[in-house]
Design a protein around this motif. Sequence first.
Motif, PDB file in Angstrom:
ATOM      1  N   PRO A  93     -69.873 -76.285  60.346  1.00 51.74           N
ATOM      2  CA  PRO A  93     -69.676 -74.857  60.077  1.00 51.74           C
ATOM      3  C   PRO A  93     -69.319 -74.090  61.344  1.00 51.74           C
ATOM      4  CG  PRO A  93     -71.636 -75.656  58.957  1.00 51.74           C
ATOM      5  CD  PRO A  93     -71.173 -76.769  59.844  1.00 51.74           C
ATOM      6  N   ALA A  94     -68.314 -73.235  61.246  1.00 53.45           N
ATOM      7  CA  ALA A  94     -67.886 -72.466  62.415  1.00 53.45           C
ATOM      8  C   ALA A  94     -68.925 -71.428  62.800  1.00 53.45           C
ATOM      9  CB  ALA A  94     -66.540 -71.794  62.138  1.00 53.45           C
ATOM     10  N   ALA A  95     -69.561 -70.842  61.804  1.00 58.14           N
ATOM     11  CA  ALA A  95     -70.571 -69.811  62.075  1.00 58.14           C
ATOM     12  C   ALA A  95     -71.865 -70.456  62.551  1.00 58.14           C
ATOM     13  CB  ALA A  95     -70.833 -68.992  60.814  1.00 58.14           C
ATOM     14  N   GLY A  96     -72.436 -69.899  63.602  1.00 59.58           N
ATOM     15  CA  GLY A  96     -73.739 -70.361  64.077  1.00 59.58           C
ATOM     16  C   GLY A  96     -73.715 -71.257  65.292  1.00 59.58           C
ATOM     17  N   ARG A  97     -72.537 -71.683  65.737  1.00 59.91           N
ATOM     18  CA  ARG A  97     -72.475 -72.537  66.922  1.00 59.91           C
ATOM     19  C   ARG A  97     -72.936 -71.757  68.157  1.00 59.91           C
ATOM     20  NH1 ARG A  97     -66.396 -75.172  65.976  1.00 59.91           N
ATOM     21  NH2 ARG A  97     -66.733 -75.782  63.788  1.00 59.91           N
ATOM     22  N   ILE A  98     -73.704 -72.433  69.010  1.00 56.78           N
ATOM     23  CA  ILE A  98     -74.226 -71.796  70.221  1.00 56.78           C
ATOM     24  C   ILE A  98     -73.763 -72.591  71.440  1.00 56.78           C
ATOM     25  CG2 ILE A  98     -76.290 -71.031  71.455  1.00 56.78           C
ATOM     26  CD1 ILE A  98     -77.764 -71.013  68.781  1.00 56.78           C
ATOM     27  N   LEU A  99     -73.237 -71.893  72.428  1.00 54.61           N
ATOM     28  CA  LEU A  99     -72.792 -72.535  73.665  1.00 54.61           C
ATOM     29  C   LEU A  99     -73.820 -72.262  74.752  1.00 54.61           C
ATOM     30  CD1 LEU A  99     -70.462 -74.128  75.029  1.00 54.61           C
ATOM     31  CD2 LEU A  99     -69.562 -71.901  75.789  1.00 54.61           C
ATOM     32  N   TYR A 100     -74.536 -73.312  75.163  1.00 48.86           N
ATOM     33  CA  TYR A 100     -75.518 -73.201  76.242  1.00 48.86           C
ATOM     34  C   TYR A 100     -74.840 -73.595  77.544  1.00 48.86           C
ATOM     35  CZ  TYR A 100     -78.969 -72.947  72.500  1.00 48.86           C
ATOM     36  OH  TYR A 100     -79.687 -72.560  71.390  1.00 48.86           O
ATOM     37  N   VAL A 101     -74.930 -72.730  78.545  1.00 53.81           N
ATOM     38  CA  VAL A 101     -74.257 -72.971  79.824  1.00 53.81           C
ATOM     39  C   VAL A 101     -75.186 -72.612  80.973  1.00 53.81           C
ATOM     40  CG1 VAL A 101     -71.954 -72.536  78.877  1.00 53.81           C
ATOM     41  CG2 VAL A 101     -73.258 -70.637  79.843  1.00 53.81           C
ATOM     42  N   THR A 102     -74.929 -73.187  82.133  1.00 53.31           N
ATOM     43  CA  THR A 102     -75.640 -72.778  83.332  1.00 53.31           C
ATOM     44  C   THR A 102     -75.073 -71.438  83.800  1.00 53.31           C
ATOM     45  OG1 THR A 102     -74.069 -73.895  84.789  1.00 53.31           O
ATOM     46  CG2 THR A 102     -75.965 -75.193  84.017  1.00 53.31           C
ATOM     47  N   PRO A 103     -75.802 -70.696  84.620  1.00 52.02           N
ATOM     48  CA  PRO A 103     -75.271 -69.428  85.138  1.00 52.02           C
ATOM     49  C   PRO A 103     -73.932 -69.581  85.855  1.00 52.02           C
ATOM     50  CG  PRO A 103     -77.628 -69.544  85.525  1.00 52.02           C
ATOM     51  CD  PRO A 103     -77.217 -70.893  85.010  1.00 52.02           C
ATOM     52  N   THR A 104     -73.753 -70.683  86.569  1.00 50.53           N
ATOM     53  CA  THR A 104     -72.485 -70.925  87.260  1.00 50.53           C
ATOM     54  C   THR A 104     -71.339 -71.047  86.271  1.00 50.53           C
ATOM     55  OG1 THR A 104     -73.582 -72.043  89.109  1.00 50.53           O
ATOM     56  CG2 THR A 104     -71.247 -72.488  88.800  1.00 50.53           C
ATOM     57  N   VAL A 105     -71.562 -71.809  85.208  1.00 50.26           N
ATOM     58  CA  VAL A 105     -70.522 -71.994  84.200  1.00 50.26           C
ATOM     59  C   VAL A 105     -70.294 -70.691  83.435  1.00 50.26           C
ATOM     60  CG1 VAL A 105     -69.924 -73.215  82.068  1.00 50.26           C
ATOM     61  CG2 VAL A 105     -70.901 -74.470  83.996  1.00 50.26           C
ATOM     62  N   GLU A 139     -85.076 -88.312  89.584  1.00 53.52           N
ATOM     63  CA  GLU A 139     -84.078 -88.503  90.638  1.00 53.52           C
ATOM     64  C   GLU A 139     -82.713 -88.864  90.076  1.00 53.52           C
ATOM     65  OE1 GLU A 139     -85.402 -91.256  93.554  1.00 53.52           O
ATOM     66  OE2 GLU A 139     -87.087 -90.014  94.236  1.00 53.52           O
ATOM     67  N   ASP A 140     -82.694 -89.532  88.927  1.00 51.70           N
ATOM     68  CA  ASP A 140     -81.408 -89.938  88.352  1.00 51.70           C
ATOM     69  C   ASP A 140     -80.907 -88.943  87.299  1.00 51.70           C
ATOM     70  OD1 ASP A 140     -83.440 -90.523  86.580  1.00 51.70           O
ATOM     71  OD2 ASP A 140     -82.523 -92.375  85.834  1.00 51.70           O
ATOM     72  N   ALA A 141     -81.553 -87.788  87.215  1.00 49.85           N
ATOM     73  CA  ALA A 141     -81.105 -86.777  86.245  1.00 49.85           C
ATOM     74  C   ALA A 141     -79.753 -86.216  86.657  1.00 49.85           C
ATOM     75  CB  ALA A 141     -82.132 -85.652  86.151  1.00 49.85           C
ATOM     76  N   ARG A 142     -78.940 -85.885  85.664  1.00 53.76           N
ATOM     77  CA  ARG A 142     -77.647 -85.258  85.912  1.00 53.76           C
ATOM     78  C   ARG A 142     -77.645 -83.839  85.353  1.00 53.76           C
ATOM     79  NH1 ARG A 142     -73.206 -88.290  83.330  1.00 53.76           N
ATOM     80  NH2 ARG A 142     -74.745 -89.163  81.907  1.00 53.76           N
ATOM     81  N   GLN A 143     -76.779 -83.027  85.904  1.00 47.78           N
ATOM     82  CA  GLN A 143     -76.718 -81.628  85.500  1.00 47.78           C
ATOM     83  C   GLN A 143     -75.918 -81.474  84.212  1.00 47.78           C
ATOM     84  OE1 GLN A 143     -78.106 -78.696  87.270  1.00 47.78           O
ATOM     85  NE2 GLN A 143     -77.759 -78.083  85.146  1.00 47.78           N
ATOM     86  N   ILE A 144     -76.544 -80.903  83.196  1.00 50.88           N
ATOM     87  CA  ILE A 144     -75.821 -80.498  81.994  1.00 50.88           C
ATOM     88  C   ILE A 144     -75.218 -79.131  82.291  1.00 50.88           C
ATOM     89  CG2 ILE A 144     -76.018 -79.858  79.563  1.00 50.88           C
ATOM     90  CD1 ILE A 144     -78.427 -81.779  79.400  1.00 50.88           C
ATOM     91  N   LYS A 145     -73.907 -79.040  82.229  1.00 49.64           N
ATOM     92  CA  LYS A 145     -73.252 -77.774  82.566  1.00 49.64           C
ATOM     93  C   LYS A 145     -72.915 -76.952  81.326  1.00 49.64           C
ATOM     94  CE  LYS A 145     -70.272 -80.184  84.868  1.00 49.64           C
ATOM     95  NZ  LYS A 145     -69.104 -80.633  85.673  1.00 49.64           N
ATOM     96  N   MET A 146     -72.667 -77.639  80.224  1.00 50.55           N
ATOM     97  CA  MET A 146     -72.280 -76.929  79.010  1.00 50.55           C
ATOM     98  C   MET A 146     -72.658 -77.783  77.801  1.00 50.55           C
ATOM     99  SD  MET A 146     -68.605 -75.094  78.289  1.00 50.55           S
ATOM    100  CE  MET A 146     -67.585 -76.570  78.178  1.00 50.55           C
ATOM    101  N   ALA A 147     -73.275 -77.153  76.799  1.00 50.95           N
ATOM    102  CA  ALA A 147     -73.632 -77.860  75.574  1.00 50.95           C
ATOM    103  C   ALA A 147     -73.340 -76.953  74.387  1.00 50.95           C
ATOM    104  CB  ALA A 147     -75.101 -78.260  75.586  1.00 50.95           C
ATOM    105  N   LEU A 148     -72.490 -77.417  73.495  1.00 55.05           N
ATOM    106  CA  LEU A 148     -72.179 -76.683  72.270  1.00 55.05           C
ATOM    107  C   LEU A 148     -72.972 -77.329  71.143  1.00 55.05           C
ATOM    108  CD1 LEU A 148     -70.457 -74.455  70.942  1.00 55.05           C
ATOM    109  CD2 LEU A 148     -68.687 -76.186  70.533  1.00 55.05           C
ATOM    110  N   ILE A 149     -73.874 -76.555  70.531  1.00 58.85           N
ATOM    111  CA  ILE A 149     -74.797 -77.114  69.541  1.00 58.85           C
ATOM    112  C   ILE A 149     -74.864 -76.200  68.325  1.00 58.85           C
ATOM    113  CG2 ILE A 149     -77.191 -77.805  69.092  1.00 58.85           C
ATOM    114  CD1 ILE A 149     -77.543 -78.233  72.092  1.00 58.85           C
ATOM    115  N   HIS A 150     -74.804 -76.803  67.153  1.00 56.31           N
ATOM    116  CA  HIS A 150     -75.080 -76.052  65.930  1.00 56.31           C
ATOM    117  C   HIS A 150     -76.534 -76.330  65.547  1.00 56.31           C
ATOM    118  CE1 HIS A 150     -74.877 -74.231  62.031  1.00 56.31           C
ATOM    119  NE2 HIS A 150     -73.607 -73.905  62.199  1.00 56.31           N
ATOM    120  N   PRO A 151     -77.352 -75.302  65.332  1.00 54.83           N
ATOM    121  CA  PRO A 151     -78.771 -75.519  65.010  1.00 54.83           C
ATOM    122  C   PRO A 151     -79.020 -76.411  63.806  1.00 54.83           C
ATOM    123  CG  PRO A 151     -78.417 -73.223  65.597  1.00 54.83           C
ATOM    124  CD  PRO A 151     -77.048 -73.866  65.517  1.00 54.83           C
TER     125      PRO A 151
END
Length: 298
Positions: free
Chosen positions: A164-176, A233-245
Amino acid sequence: MAVLNYAKQYQQALEQNFPYVLYFGALYATPNNGRYKWVNAKTIEIPSISTTGRVDSDRDTIQTASRNYDNSWEPKTLSNQRKWSTLVHPADISQTNQVASIQNITRVYNDEQKFPEMDCYTISKIYSDWTEQGETESSAELNETNILEVFDTFMQSMDDARVPAAGRILYVTPTVNKIIKNAKEITRTLNLQTNNSTLKRQISRIDEVEISSVPSELMKTKYDFTQGWKATEDARQIKMALIHPLAVITPISYQFSRLDPPSAGSEGKWVYFEESFEDVFILNKKKKAICFNVDAAA
Protein backbone atom coordinates in the motif's frame (compact mmCIF):
# COMPACT_ATOMS: atom_id res chain seq x y z
CA MET A 1 -2.89 1.98 48.09
CA ALA A 2 -1.01 5.08 47.01
CA VAL A 3 2.06 2.96 46.34
CA LEU A 4 0.18 0.59 44.04
CA ASN A 5 -1.58 3.49 42.35
CA TYR A 6 1.76 5.01 41.41
CA ALA A 7 2.84 1.80 39.68
CA LYS A 8 -0.48 1.59 37.85
CA GLN A 9 -0.34 5.22 36.76
CA TYR A 10 3.27 4.75 35.67
CA GLN A 11 2.27 1.81 33.46
CA GLN A 12 -0.58 3.79 31.92
CA ALA A 13 1.80 6.67 31.23
CA LEU A 14 4.21 4.31 29.46
CA GLU A 15 1.48 2.97 27.22
CA GLN A 16 0.39 6.49 26.35
CA ASN A 17 3.96 7.59 25.65
CA PHE A 18 5.06 4.75 23.36
CA PRO A 19 3.72 6.30 20.14
CA TYR A 20 5.29 9.66 20.94
CA VAL A 21 8.59 9.12 22.74
CA LEU A 22 9.81 6.15 20.71
CA TYR A 23 11.36 7.10 17.38
CA PHE A 24 9.82 3.91 16.01
CA GLY A 25 6.59 4.45 17.94
CA ALA A 26 4.48 4.18 14.78
CA LEU A 27 5.59 0.56 14.47
CA TYR A 28 4.25 -0.13 17.97
CA ALA A 29 0.89 1.21 16.79
CA THR A 30 0.69 -1.26 13.88
CA PRO A 31 -2.76 -2.85 13.60
CA ASN A 32 -1.01 -6.22 13.43
CA ASN A 33 -0.55 -6.20 17.21
CA GLY A 34 -4.21 -6.96 17.86
CA ARG A 35 -4.84 -9.07 14.81
CA TYR A 36 -3.17 -12.41 15.43
CA LYS A 37 -3.70 -15.36 17.77
CA TRP A 38 -1.60 -16.00 20.88
CA VAL A 39 -0.90 -19.73 21.13
CA ASN A 40 0.56 -19.31 24.60
CA ALA A 41 2.23 -16.58 26.67
CA LYS A 42 5.20 -16.33 24.33
CA THR A 43 4.11 -17.46 20.86
CA ILE A 44 1.95 -15.82 18.20
CA GLU A 45 0.86 -17.65 15.05
CA ILE A 46 0.45 -15.67 11.83
CA PRO A 47 -2.03 -17.35 9.47
CA SER A 48 -1.73 -17.18 5.71
CA ILE A 49 -3.97 -18.51 2.95
CA SER A 50 -3.12 -19.15 -0.69
CA THR A 51 -5.53 -19.99 -3.51
CA THR A 52 -5.33 -21.02 -7.13
CA GLY A 53 -6.39 -18.69 -9.92
CA ARG A 54 -9.49 -18.79 -12.11
CA VAL A 55 -9.91 -21.11 -15.09
CA ASP A 56 -12.19 -21.14 -18.12
CA SER A 57 -15.81 -22.19 -17.61
CA ASP A 58 -18.63 -23.32 -19.91
CA ARG A 59 -22.36 -23.94 -19.65
CA ASP A 60 -22.39 -27.60 -20.66
CA THR A 61 -20.14 -29.44 -18.20
CA ILE A 62 -19.38 -29.67 -14.49
CA GLN A 63 -15.79 -30.10 -13.40
CA THR A 64 -14.84 -32.27 -10.45
CA ALA A 65 -14.88 -30.17 -7.29
CA SER A 66 -11.60 -29.88 -5.41
CA ARG A 67 -10.04 -27.76 -2.70
CA ASN A 68 -8.29 -24.85 -4.35
CA TYR A 69 -6.83 -23.14 -1.32
CA ASP A 70 -4.26 -23.91 1.34
CA ASN A 71 -3.42 -22.37 4.67
CA SER A 72 -0.31 -22.32 6.81
CA TRP A 73 0.91 -20.81 10.07
CA GLU A 74 3.97 -18.68 10.70
CA PRO A 75 4.91 -18.88 14.41
CA LYS A 76 6.62 -15.96 16.13
CA THR A 77 8.15 -16.75 19.53
CA LEU A 78 9.02 -13.88 21.87
CA SER A 79 12.47 -14.02 23.44
CA ASN A 80 13.18 -10.45 24.55
CA GLN A 81 12.56 -10.45 28.32
CA ARG A 82 13.92 -7.39 30.14
CA LYS A 83 13.87 -6.05 33.69
CA TRP A 84 15.14 -3.15 35.78
CA SER A 85 15.03 -2.33 39.48
CA THR A 86 16.44 0.12 41.97
CA LEU A 87 16.50 0.92 45.66
CA VAL A 88 15.83 4.47 46.85
CA HIS A 89 16.62 5.52 50.41
CA PRO A 90 14.03 7.93 51.86
CA ALA A 91 16.88 10.15 53.07
CA ASP A 92 18.11 10.56 49.48
CA ILE A 93 14.70 11.88 48.50
CA SER A 94 14.51 14.45 51.30
CA GLN A 95 18.17 15.47 51.21
CA THR A 96 18.06 16.17 47.48
CA ASN A 97 14.87 18.24 47.77
CA GLN A 98 12.88 15.55 45.93
CA VAL A 99 15.35 15.41 43.00
CA ALA A 100 15.95 11.71 43.73
CA SER A 101 12.23 10.90 43.85
CA ILE A 102 11.16 7.68 42.15
CA GLN A 103 9.19 9.72 39.63
CA ASN A 104 12.31 11.57 38.51
CA ILE A 105 14.47 8.44 38.58
CA THR A 106 12.09 6.44 36.39
CA ARG A 107 11.60 9.38 34.03
CA VAL A 108 15.35 9.63 33.41
CA TYR A 109 15.60 5.84 33.14
CA ASN A 110 12.85 5.80 30.49
CA ASP A 111 14.22 8.74 28.50
CA GLU A 112 17.89 7.75 28.57
CA GLN A 113 17.81 3.96 28.81
CA LYS A 114 14.54 2.10 28.22
CA PHE A 115 13.12 3.99 25.25
CA PRO A 116 16.44 4.29 23.34
CA GLU A 117 17.02 0.58 23.98
CA MET A 118 13.60 -0.25 22.56
CA ASP A 119 14.37 1.84 19.48
CA CYS A 120 17.72 0.10 18.99
CA TYR A 121 16.15 -3.31 19.39
CA THR A 122 13.31 -2.47 17.01
CA ILE A 123 15.36 -1.39 14.00
CA SER A 124 18.15 -3.94 14.46
CA LYS A 125 15.65 -6.81 14.88
CA ILE A 126 13.71 -5.73 11.78
CA TYR A 127 16.98 -5.61 9.85
CA SER A 128 18.04 -9.03 11.17
CA ASP A 129 14.69 -10.68 10.35
CA TRP A 130 14.66 -9.02 6.92
CA THR A 131 18.13 -10.19 5.92
CA GLU A 132 17.38 -13.69 7.24
CA GLN A 133 14.56 -13.78 4.69
CA GLY A 134 17.15 -13.36 1.94
CA GLU A 135 16.67 -9.63 1.33
CA THR A 136 19.65 -7.42 0.45
CA GLU A 137 20.10 -3.78 1.38
CA SER A 138 21.31 -0.93 -0.79
CA SER A 139 24.84 0.14 0.08
CA ALA A 140 24.98 3.18 -2.17
CA GLU A 141 26.82 6.15 -0.66
CA LEU A 142 24.02 8.68 -0.36
CA ASN A 143 24.50 12.25 -1.55
CA GLU A 144 22.40 15.09 -2.93
CA THR A 145 22.80 13.78 -6.46
CA ASN A 146 21.59 10.21 -5.99
CA ILE A 147 19.44 10.11 -2.86
CA LEU A 148 16.15 10.77 -4.63
CA GLU A 149 16.97 8.06 -7.14
CA VAL A 150 17.76 5.54 -4.39
CA PHE A 151 14.55 6.45 -2.59
CA ASP A 152 12.57 6.25 -5.84
CA THR A 153 13.97 2.75 -6.40
CA PHE A 154 12.71 1.75 -2.93
CA MET A 155 9.27 3.09 -3.76
CA GLN A 156 9.18 1.35 -7.13
CA SER A 157 10.19 -1.94 -5.51
CA MET A 158 7.30 -1.63 -3.05
CA ASP A 159 4.90 -0.64 -5.83
CA ASP A 160 5.86 -3.79 -7.74
CA ALA A 161 5.23 -5.85 -4.58
CA ARG A 162 1.75 -4.26 -4.23
CA VAL A 163 2.62 -2.64 -0.90
CA PRO A 164 0.00 0.00 0.00
CA ALA A 165 1.27 3.45 -0.94
CA ALA A 166 -0.39 5.09 2.05
CA GLY A 167 1.37 4.67 5.39
CA ARG A 168 4.96 4.13 4.29
CA ILE A 169 7.48 5.69 6.68
CA LEU A 170 11.03 6.70 5.76
CA TYR A 171 13.39 6.51 8.74
CA VAL A 172 16.64 8.40 8.18
CA THR A 173 19.61 9.64 10.16
CA PRO A 174 19.87 13.42 10.67
CA THR A 175 22.66 13.54 8.09
CA VAL A 176 20.52 11.82 5.47
CA ASN A 177 17.56 14.00 6.40
CA LYS A 178 19.66 17.06 5.60
CA ILE A 179 20.76 15.52 2.30
CA ILE A 180 17.11 14.92 1.37
CA LYS A 181 16.17 18.51 2.16
CA ASN A 182 19.06 19.85 0.11
CA ALA A 183 18.29 17.49 -2.78
CA LYS A 184 14.64 18.53 -2.79
CA GLU A 185 15.61 22.20 -2.81
CA ILE A 186 18.12 21.69 -5.62
CA THR A 187 15.58 19.69 -7.58
CA ARG A 188 12.89 22.32 -7.16
CA THR A 189 15.31 25.01 -8.36
CA LEU A 190 16.22 22.96 -11.42
CA ASN A 191 12.59 22.19 -12.02
CA LEU A 192 11.69 25.88 -12.12
CA GLN A 193 14.52 26.49 -14.58
CA THR A 194 13.97 23.48 -16.85
CA ASN A 195 10.37 22.37 -16.22
CA ASN A 196 11.71 18.80 -16.08
CA SER A 197 8.85 16.30 -15.53
CA THR A 198 11.22 13.62 -14.23
CA LEU A 199 12.33 15.88 -11.41
CA LYS A 200 8.72 16.69 -10.61
CA ARG A 201 8.00 12.99 -10.25
CA GLN A 202 10.89 12.54 -7.83
CA ILE A 203 9.72 15.39 -5.64
CA SER A 204 6.17 14.07 -5.53
CA ARG A 205 7.38 10.62 -4.51
CA ILE A 206 9.46 11.81 -1.58
CA ASP A 207 6.54 13.91 -0.45
CA GLU A 208 4.29 10.84 -0.42
CA VAL A 209 5.91 9.39 2.69
CA GLU A 210 6.31 10.46 6.28
CA ILE A 211 9.98 11.18 7.01
CA SER A 212 11.20 10.48 10.53
CA SER A 213 14.70 11.56 11.56
CA VAL A 214 16.32 9.15 14.04
CA PRO A 215 19.63 9.74 15.87
CA SER A 216 22.46 7.85 14.20
CA GLU A 217 23.32 5.89 17.35
CA LEU A 218 19.82 4.38 17.32
CA MET A 219 20.12 3.26 13.68
CA LYS A 220 22.69 0.45 13.76
CA THR A 221 22.44 -3.06 12.39
CA LYS A 222 23.54 -4.78 15.60
CA TYR A 223 23.60 -4.04 19.34
CA ASP A 224 24.80 -5.60 22.57
CA PHE A 225 21.96 -5.63 25.12
CA THR A 226 23.87 -7.29 27.97
CA GLN A 227 23.20 -4.21 30.09
CA GLY A 228 21.31 -1.39 28.47
CA TRP A 229 22.31 -0.98 24.85
CA LYS A 230 25.44 -0.29 22.83
CA ALA A 231 26.39 -0.88 19.22
CA THR A 232 28.65 -3.85 18.63
CA GLU A 233 32.05 -3.41 17.00
CA ASP A 234 30.82 -5.00 13.77
CA ALA A 235 27.62 -2.93 13.64
CA ARG A 236 26.99 -0.94 10.47
CA GLN A 237 25.18 2.35 10.11
CA ILE A 238 21.62 2.18 8.82
CA LYS A 239 21.22 5.41 6.88
CA MET A 240 17.74 4.99 5.46
CA ALA A 241 14.91 2.51 6.02
CA LEU A 242 11.56 2.59 4.24
CA ILE A 243 9.04 0.55 6.23
CA HIS A 244 5.31 0.02 6.06
CA PRO A 245 3.92 -0.69 9.57
CA LEU A 246 1.81 -3.52 8.15
CA ALA A 247 5.06 -5.43 7.56
CA VAL A 248 5.91 -5.74 11.25
CA ILE A 249 4.43 -6.94 14.52
CA THR A 250 5.59 -5.61 17.89
CA PRO A 251 3.82 -7.76 20.51
CA ILE A 252 4.08 -7.16 24.24
CA SER A 253 3.08 -10.28 26.16
CA TYR A 254 3.68 -9.13 29.73
CA GLN A 255 4.44 -5.94 31.58
CA PHE A 256 4.75 -5.46 35.32
CA SER A 257 5.86 -2.53 37.43
CA ARG A 258 5.62 -1.97 41.17
CA LEU A 259 6.90 0.37 43.82
CA ASP A 260 7.07 -1.12 47.31
CA PRO A 261 7.37 1.04 50.44
CA PRO A 262 10.26 0.83 52.90
CA SER A 263 10.17 -2.33 55.00
CA ALA A 264 12.40 -4.48 57.15
CA GLY A 265 13.05 -6.73 54.17
CA SER A 266 14.33 -3.79 52.12
CA GLU A 267 16.23 -2.32 55.09
CA GLY A 268 14.08 0.80 55.09
CA LYS A 269 14.39 1.59 51.37
CA TRP A 270 11.83 2.05 48.64
CA VAL A 271 12.05 -0.76 46.06
CA TYR A 272 11.09 -0.26 42.41
CA PHE A 273 10.94 -3.17 39.97
CA GLU A 274 9.65 -3.58 36.42
CA GLU A 275 9.75 -6.39 33.87
CA SER A 276 8.46 -6.79 30.33
CA PHE A 277 8.26 -9.58 27.78
CA GLU A 278 8.18 -8.11 24.29
CA ASP A 279 9.62 -8.56 20.83
CA VAL A 280 9.70 -7.30 17.25
CA PHE A 281 9.17 -9.38 14.11
CA ILE A 282 8.62 -8.88 10.42
CA LEU A 283 5.83 -10.77 8.66
CA ASN A 284 7.72 -12.98 6.24
CA LYS A 285 5.16 -12.65 3.48
CA LYS A 286 5.38 -8.86 3.70
CA LYS A 287 9.16 -8.57 3.63
CA LYS A 288 8.93 -6.55 0.40
CA ALA A 289 7.34 -3.75 2.42
CA ILE A 290 10.78 -3.01 3.91
CA CYS A 291 13.89 -1.50 2.26
CA PHE A 292 17.23 -0.55 3.80
CA ASN A 293 20.21 1.56 2.84
CA VAL A 294 23.20 0.58 5.00
CA ASP A 295 26.89 1.40 5.04
CA ALA A 296 28.86 -1.14 3.04
CA ALA A 297 30.57 -3.86 5.05
CA ALA A 298 34.22 -3.17 5.82
